[in-house]
Every structure is written in C-alpha cells, then in structure tokens.
Design a protein around this motif. Structure first.
Motif, PDB file in Angstrom:
ATOM      1  N   ASN A 174       0.830  -1.193   0.000  1.00  0.00           N
ATOM      2  CA  ASN A 174       0.000   0.000   0.000  1.00  0.00           C
ATOM      3  C   ASN A 174       0.870   1.250   0.000  1.00  0.00           C
ATOM      4  O   ASN A 174       1.909   1.274   0.649  1.00  0.00           O
ATOM      5  CB  ASN A 174      -0.844   0.064   1.288  1.00  0.00           C
ATOM      6  CG  ASN A 174      -1.863  -1.045   1.356  1.00  0.00           C
ATOM      7  OD1 ASN A 174      -2.471  -1.408   0.346  1.00  0.00           O
ATOM      8  ND2 ASN A 174      -2.047  -1.590   2.540  1.00  0.00           N
ATOM      9  N   PRO A 189      -3.870   0.971  -2.173  1.00  0.00           N
ATOM     10  CA  PRO A 189      -3.228  -0.307  -2.503  1.00  0.00           C
ATOM     11  C   PRO A 189      -2.627  -0.254  -3.899  1.00  0.00           C
ATOM     12  O   PRO A 189      -3.254   0.283  -4.828  1.00  0.00           O
ATOM     13  CB  PRO A 189      -4.396  -1.297  -2.456  1.00  0.00           C
ATOM     14  CG  PRO A 189      -5.462  -0.639  -1.647  1.00  0.00           C
ATOM     15  CD  PRO A 189      -5.312   0.829  -1.902  1.00  0.00           C
ATOM     16  N   ASP A 207      -8.442   3.831   0.374  1.00  0.00           N
ATOM     17  CA  ASP A 207      -9.203   3.085   1.367  1.00  0.00           C
ATOM     18  C   ASP A 207      -9.052   3.810   2.705  1.00  0.00           C
ATOM     19  O   ASP A 207      -7.952   3.907   3.235  1.00  0.00           O
ATOM     20  CB  ASP A 207      -8.617   1.667   1.449  1.00  0.00           C
ATOM     21  CG  ASP A 207      -9.446   0.759   2.311  1.00  0.00           C
ATOM     22  OD1 ASP A 207     -10.404   1.261   2.945  1.00  0.00           O
ATOM     23  OD2 ASP A 207      -9.135  -0.437   2.370  1.00  0.00           O
TER      24      ASP A 207
ATOM     25  N   SER B 167     -10.527  -5.435 -11.127  1.00  0.00           N
ATOM     26  CA  SER B 167     -10.224  -5.761  -9.730  1.00  0.00           C
ATOM     27  C   SER B 167      -9.157  -6.842  -9.683  1.00  0.00           C
ATOM     28  O   SER B 167      -9.075  -7.701 -10.550  1.00  0.00           O
ATOM     29  CB  SER B 167     -11.480  -6.208  -9.008  1.00  0.00           C
ATOM     30  OG  SER B 167     -11.525  -7.611  -8.972  1.00  0.00           O
ATOM     31  N   ASP B 170      -7.336 -10.056  -3.513  1.00  0.00           N
ATOM     32  CA  ASP B 170      -6.682  -9.610  -2.286  1.00  0.00           C
ATOM     33  C   ASP B 170      -5.280 -10.187  -2.192  1.00  0.00           C
ATOM     34  O   ASP B 170      -5.037 -11.304  -2.638  1.00  0.00           O
ATOM     35  CB  ASP B 170      -7.448 -10.109  -1.059  1.00  0.00           C
ATOM     36  CG  ASP B 170      -8.712  -9.320  -0.852  1.00  0.00           C
ATOM     37  OD1 ASP B 170      -8.857  -8.271  -1.495  1.00  0.00           O
ATOM     38  OD2 ASP B 170      -9.557  -9.775  -0.063  1.00  0.00           O
ATOM     39  N   ASN B 171      -4.405  -9.449  -1.544  1.00  0.00           N
ATOM     40  CA  ASN B 171      -3.063  -9.954  -1.255  1.00  0.00           C
ATOM     41  C   ASN B 171      -2.253 -10.297  -2.493  1.00  0.00           C
ATOM     42  O   ASN B 171      -1.395 -11.156  -2.449  1.00  0.00           O
ATOM     43  CB  ASN B 171      -3.122 -11.207  -0.381  1.00  0.00           C
ATOM     44  CG  ASN B 171      -3.644 -10.892   0.994  1.00  0.00           C
ATOM     45  OD1 ASN B 171      -3.128 -10.005   1.645  1.00  0.00           O
ATOM     46  ND2 ASN B 171      -4.684 -11.588   1.413  1.00  0.00           N
ATOM     47  N   ASP B 250      -1.012 -14.965   4.692  1.00  0.00           N
ATOM     48  CA  ASP B 250      -2.166 -15.094   5.597  1.00  0.00           C
ATOM     49  C   ASP B 250      -2.379 -16.534   6.023  1.00  0.00           C
ATOM     50  O   ASP B 250      -2.618 -16.836   7.196  1.00  0.00           O
ATOM     51  CB  ASP B 250      -3.444 -14.667   4.882  1.00  0.00           C
ATOM     52  CG  ASP B 250      -3.588 -13.178   4.854  1.00  0.00           C
ATOM     53  OD1 ASP B 250      -2.612 -12.528   4.455  1.00  0.00           O
ATOM     54  OD2 ASP B 250      -4.659 -12.685   5.254  1.00  0.00           O
TER      55      ASP B 250
END
Lengths: 451, 451
Positions: A174, A189, A207, B167, B170-171, B250
């Motif tokens: 980020n 991000p 964000d 899009s 995530d990550n 994660d």
C-alpha cells in the motif's frame, strides 16, 4: 526447487557439522554461499560455541547484520563477542532503523557509542527516536520506509513519482495517503493503482477504512490485530494521527513465533531466548533456580508425609500407593492448566466466562476422578487384600483430581490478574497443590479410618 | 483507532457474555455488527455450547462461511450441527476453493453431496482437484486466483489488461509470468510494475530467482520456507513446472500458529483442535485415555516401591524422602525435554549435532545433580539425624538427574526417528523413567547400605 531447498537443509546441517569437525573451512563457505540469512542463523544456533565461532568466521561480512537479527538473543551475544567493534559497526551499517534498534541494546557500550558516532545526523536522530519507544511496542516494530502520496493528485502523477523514485521498499503493498500536514488519511493499494484509470484522483480510490496503529500499542496486540483482520501491513500513527511508519507482516510473524515459544518454554521454567548450546555452567546456574524452587515444594510434600510417619510405620502399603494419588492429580491438573494457558494466550478467556469454564472442568474432574478411583481401588484391593485401603485411595483420588481441576483454572487466572506470567509459575504451584492435597488426603483418611 | 479495537475485545466479550445470560439478542447483534469474522470466531470459542448457539444465530448469514474457517475444528462441528443443509450450502457459496476444501471434510455427508450438486461444472472440478491433494500439503493451502501474464509483452499492455479486469484478488503482490504453455517463468512484483517505464518488457523486469513451491510439499515445510526466505507469497507449480496457483502469507500465519499450539497442547496429551468449552462427557472420555496411560506408569512406580516394602517397614524416613528424588528428576528432565522439543520444531537438531547436545546436558545434569544433592543431603541429615540417609539420597539424586538429562534428549529423538510426535509421548515416558529410576536408586541403595 523449493522442495529440495528444505530437504537439503537437514543434510546441509550434517555436511557442515562434519566439515567443522574435520576442519575444512573452504567447504563450509561453499556450502553456505547460497543460503538466506535466516538459514545461516539456524545453522549457527545448531552448533556448540567452538564450532559456531568457526562457522561465523566463514559468513560473508555483508550478511552479518541480517544473520544477527535472525538468531535468538542469547546466541546473538555469543556471536557479538567474536567481533571487533569495527566489524560490528560495518555489519549494522546497512540495516533498517527498526532492525538496528533491535540489536542496539545487545551491543557492548563502547561499540554502541562508536556506532552512533559513525552515523550521519539523520540516521542518528531516527535511531534515537525508535529507541525512545518502549520495547515490545509498535514503535519498535515499525519501519519508516513508507511511500506517502497526497490525496488530491491523479494516479498518473503517483505513477510518475514512483517511476522517478525507480525503486520501492520491499513488502510495499500500500502507498500511504496523507494531507498537507502529514496527517494520515488512508491507503492506496498498489493493486488499485494498477487496475484503475490513470485520471482517477487518489482520494476517490483510497481506502479510508483502515486500522491505523497507535505507536505505543503493544506488539502482542498488533499481532492479534494482524491475525483477526488478516492484514499484511498497517500504518502507524502518533496520538495526533500523524503518519510515522508502517508495520509489515514479516515482523509480525516473528512476534507470533516468539509468543508461542514463550508459552512452551515458560511452562518448563526456561527463557524463550535460551541458546540450545549455551555453555554448561551458566545454563546449569539458570536452571538451578527452577530446581531450587521445586525442591522447596518437594520438601513441603515430604513434610506432609512426615506428619504421618506413625501411620506409615503401621501400614507400609500406604507408602507404596501414595505416589499414585499425587501423580494422577498432577497429570489431570496439567491438562486443565495447559488448556487455560492456551485460552489466555488466544484471548478466549475473560472474567465473565471463567465461571462456565470452572463448572466444566469440575464436571470433567468428577467423572474422571470417579472412574479412575474405581479402577485404582480394585487394583489396590487385589494387590494388598484390604478393602478399606481401596476405599481410602479412591476417596483421596477423587479429592485430589477435583483440587487439580479447580487449581488448573484458578491459579493461572489469579496470576494473570496480579500481572505474573501464568505460563511461568502456574505449573510449580499446581504440582505443589496436587502433591500436598494428594498425600494429605490419602494419609489423613488412612490415619482416621485405618488406625 | 486500533488500540481501542483490541482493548474493547475483552470488554466486548464481557458485554456479550452478559447479554447472552440475560437473553437480550438485539444487543448482541448490535455488538457484533462491526466485527471481523476472526473476532466473531474468537467470541464463539469463548462460549459454552448453549450460549454459543445463541450467538451463532445472531451472526449475519453472509459471514457464516468466513467465521467457520476461523474456528478450531472441534468448535466448527458444534456450529455446523446447528445449521440446516441449505444454510451450510449458502454459507460456503462465496468461499475460495482452498477454504471450501478445508471445510469440506467436516461437513455431514449429505450436506457435502448437496453442495457438490449446487456447484457449477468448473467450481466442482476445482474443488475436486484441491481435495485430491494430500491434507497438510501446499496443494490444499494454495489459492487459484493468480493473475498470470506473458513474458514477451510490455508493462503498458499489462496495465491495460489489469484496468480491463478492474479488480485484483486480495493480497496480490506479484503477477505470475508464464510462457505459452502455462510453464511458470517468474514473477513481476506490482512494485516493479508501477515504478518502471511502461515500454519495458516483462521479461527484462521479472524476477526469475523465485522459490516455486511443489504442489505436494508439506505445509510445515512451506511455512519454514516462508520464514527463512521472508516471503509474503509464492507460486505453486506441479512436477512439470506448470503454474497451479499461489500460497499467501495469511494462510502461512495460520499454519505457524497451529504448529506452535500443537507442541504446547501435545505435551499435556491434548489435541490442538480441542474446544475450550467442549461438553463435559466427551472431554472427560478423551482425557481419560491420557490419565489411563499415566496410571499404568504410576502403578509401575508403585510396584518398584513395593519391591522394597521390607526396607520401608524398617526405615520409614525413606518413605518421607523418596518423592523428593522422583520430583527433582522429573523437573530436570522436563527442562531438557522442552529444550529438545523446541529445537526439533525449529529444525535446530539433527543426527550430527545430537551428541554435542547430549554431552552438554550431561554436564548440566551433573552440576545441578551434585549441587542439589548436597543441599538435600544436609537437610535430610538435619531432619532425620542420620548421615547414611543423607549420603544415600544424595547419590540417588545424582543418578536420577543424570538419567533425566539423558532421557530428555534420547526419548524425543528416538520417537522422532520412528515417526511418533515427540511432543505427544515424551513426557509420559520421561516421568516413568524418572519415577522408576528415582525410587529404585534411592530404595535400592538404602536396602544395600542401611539394612
């Protein structure tokens, strides 16, 4: 391939151990040439002092700093002892401020002063600021290499800025968004930066629903936050909300690992920083403390038995059976204790639910107490041909297992309340209770009913 | 602010516990409205079954899937019991394939079949492929939502492609670079994508020095690789080097947490998936096994004492002092054992260095054995006024602490060699040895020299 990397780590360990024993240094430096600092750190930890020094001499100077970061505290001091002040200063020159701060307290005083002198104004100011934060706080964990952008510019401008910088710090997922005064506003991000139209304004994409960490937050709480919110990085701010830096998951993984090592080691009265190959005499001295405490409790138990010498004199079978009562209580208690200590570490236990837990463990203790009391009673009757002895050991077993279950919850909760690490002291207290209650109930009941 | 978030987690726990006791459901759903799934999971774990069900009913259906992923296995089954098949299918519909696979084995058979039927062709194929990998392997951990690009295109083209996708999962910190056939070639970090000239070719910028993980690599080894190489994500490939997916940090954090919980819980004979509030009867049944094993060893120790009944009859002081010998051996042994088990977990111990470790621990045992033997001897002489008893307890203590030190290393190493988890069985075997050796040496020496 990765599979081969890990598989070879153990055989590499063997190869290096052998090369050290047979004194072939060139083979060692060839073997460690492709290793990561963390792997070299592991090798160093797996060696006794003399061999560790030999290997440490073969580690390329440019890796020294990183390797020092990856070993446990105690091993680190053994490595630092082998280095000249100039070597230490050189080894740490390339480190990030946060890493440097972690090493700083372990450095010999004159070396630390040399190091401060060899830094430029800005570096020194940064290090001193980091050192001003409390140990085990976000301020110590945080990295200051954030890239901050303003909210009122377009993505295109951001990309131009990044291309001008040409390199971005490791683990940047980020960019930080700040206002004119440095106040933290949100994060952008990289994934959004590359997947949106270049004319978009940062403020429309950023964000703002972000967990900003206060600089004085405890490392342990930062780790919990990362785990519950599945974070990979988080901004750090001061009380006024000004951006100070960021915490990244790499450092959090170390915190998590440390916390869990702590619980395991503390339950045996050891320090989590303990060197596997610490020299014999200091190791013996440290462990002696724990053994001394245990000796006090063992003498307390012996004293309890001593009160019943007359009884033992008459019925020697009691001496044979009494360790069974103490031992079963100890085992049952340590199961409850371990569950409680894990529950406390995970944050599952608080004031309001400890009663529920107590009822549950009392229930379990009663069931297992009664079941095993019957088994022990039958065996005792068969062995010694005396029904009264069977009845008495059964009663003592139920009493002791009940005491064990209650203490397995009450002791760690009480210690936590008065700010003593429950993992460190609970097991000694618990064993004392189960020994004393076990011997006293068994020999006491026997004195009352058998004499 | 984050500080407040964690601080309030404990007070939140109290508030919800109270609301549950006083049956105010609307307050509960308000309290959990802003929580992350992992935090709700923690709350559920902190409640007994009845209250857990009440809270579970208040959790918004769209979070059910994520919450199920974050609880320990045993808690998960209690939650699944309260759900209709349709609810379960709905809850899991939005989950990633890897997450779904983790839940799948815990689902009741008919629900699992319902779920498979409700999926489209592609989803079903993906799930079945994931399930075909062994549990605790990279294939199960891996996510398939990678973004792959070709090596022979320019950064500009990549960015156009990403903007078209709009899009990014995530990550995502790296894009995967593959050739025409899907063969993995390297990664393109997003940080490089945004900080370099848009005319640059992917192949000149991509990082080819990457640890690609074999799909059948063990989770534990993947975690070690992430830790030693400071990774935040890694590509997963099959034997032919074709890109299959990626592992992200994660999921690795969960693996690390699980491994460390395992060592702690196994040492007390508990399972790391154990529910803090498991119902009393099944909990008691499971713990009974461990208590039963311990009872066998306790009877073995009692049997040893029984061999010396005649001696005890004549010198009852021996019965008073004998637990001290056993207890000191047990404590000294458990310290060595814990150090060994941590060393094995961290990969610090291998065949070649176990001898060094053995010598070190023998040294420590001898020093502490002699020191505490002298203390105990003096106290025993003062207490019972008999120099021979003091001499004999001193000798027994040295023998037992030496046996404890040796066994603290040899037992776990031997168990590991024959593929038994050392954390799970070492402590029972160790206590048996220290009890038997302790009683036998003390009472045996007394029988020889005092009668």
């Amino acid at each position: 391939m990765a599979e081969e990397i890990t598989e070879s780590l153990e055989s590499l360990l063997s190869r290096i151990h052998q090369a050290l024993e047979e004194n072939r240094p060139e083979e060692i430096s060839a073997a460690i040439a492709d290793l990561e600092p963390a792997e070299i750190a592991l090798l160093l930890e797996s060696l006794p002092l003399h061999e560790r020094t030999l290997l440490w001499e073969q580690v390329p100077a440019e890796l020294d700093g990183e390797v020092l970061l990856h070993v446990h505290d105690e091993v680190r001091s053994t490595l630092l002892q082998d280095m000249d002040p100039e070597e230490i200063v050189a080894a740490t020159a390339s480190l990030d401020t946060a890493d440097l701060a972690e090493l700083f307290d372990d450095l010999p005083k004159p070396v630390a002063e040399d190091m401060l002198r060899s830094m430029d104004e800005l570096q020194r100011a940064r290090l001193q600021e980091t050192l001003s934060f409390e140990e085990d706080s976000a301020g110590r964990l945080m990295r200051t290499d954030t890239i901050a952008v303003r909210a009122d510019v377009m993505l295109e401008t951001v990309q131009r800025f990044l291309r001008w910088k040409a390199s971005i710090p490791d683990n940047t997922d980020n960019l930080m968004v700040i206002d004119r005064t440095g106040q933290f506003m949100g994060v952008l991000p990289l994934a959004r930066l590359v997947s949106h139209d270049q004319e978009t304004l940062v403020e429309t994409l950023m964000d703002t629903d972000v967990d900003a960490i206060q600089v004085d937050m405890k490392s342990r709480d930062v780790a919990t936050l990362f785990q519950t919110h599945d974070l990979t990085s988080a901004p750090v701010v001061d009380k006024e909300g000004m951006l100070l830096g960021r915490v990244i998951i790499d450092d959090i993984v170390d915190v998590i690992q440390e916390i869990s090592e702590q619980a395991l080691m503390h339950m045996a009265g050891l320090d989590e920083e303990e060197d596997l190959f610490a020299p014999v005499v200091p190791s013996a001295r440290r462990r002696a403390v724990w053994l001394g405490i245990n000796l006090l409790t063992a003498f307390l138990a012996a004293w309890v038995i001593g009160r019943f010498e007359a009884t033992l004199q008459q019925i020697v079978a009691l001496a044979v059976l009494m360790p069974i009562v103490a031992s079963m209580g100890g085992i049952a208690g340590s199961q409850t204790l371990t569950l409680t200590i894990r529950g406390l570490a995970l944050g599952q236990i608080s004031k309001t639910n400890s009663n529920w837990l107590l009822y549950k463990e009392i229930g379990i203790s009663l069931i297992n107490g009664v079941v095993w009391a019957l088994v022990v009673a039958v065996l005792a009757v068969v062995w010694f041909g005396s029904v009264p002895i069977g009845a008495i050991i059964a009663a003592a077993l139920v009493i002791n297992m009940l005491a064990a279950g209650v203490c397995g919850i009450v002791i760690p909760l009480f210690l936590k309340r008065i700010n003593i690490d429950p993992a460190l002291s609970s097991s000694v207290i618990l064993t004392t209770v189960t020994d004393v209650v076990g011997f006293m109930s068994f020999l006491g009941l026997a004195t009352i009913f058998l004499l």
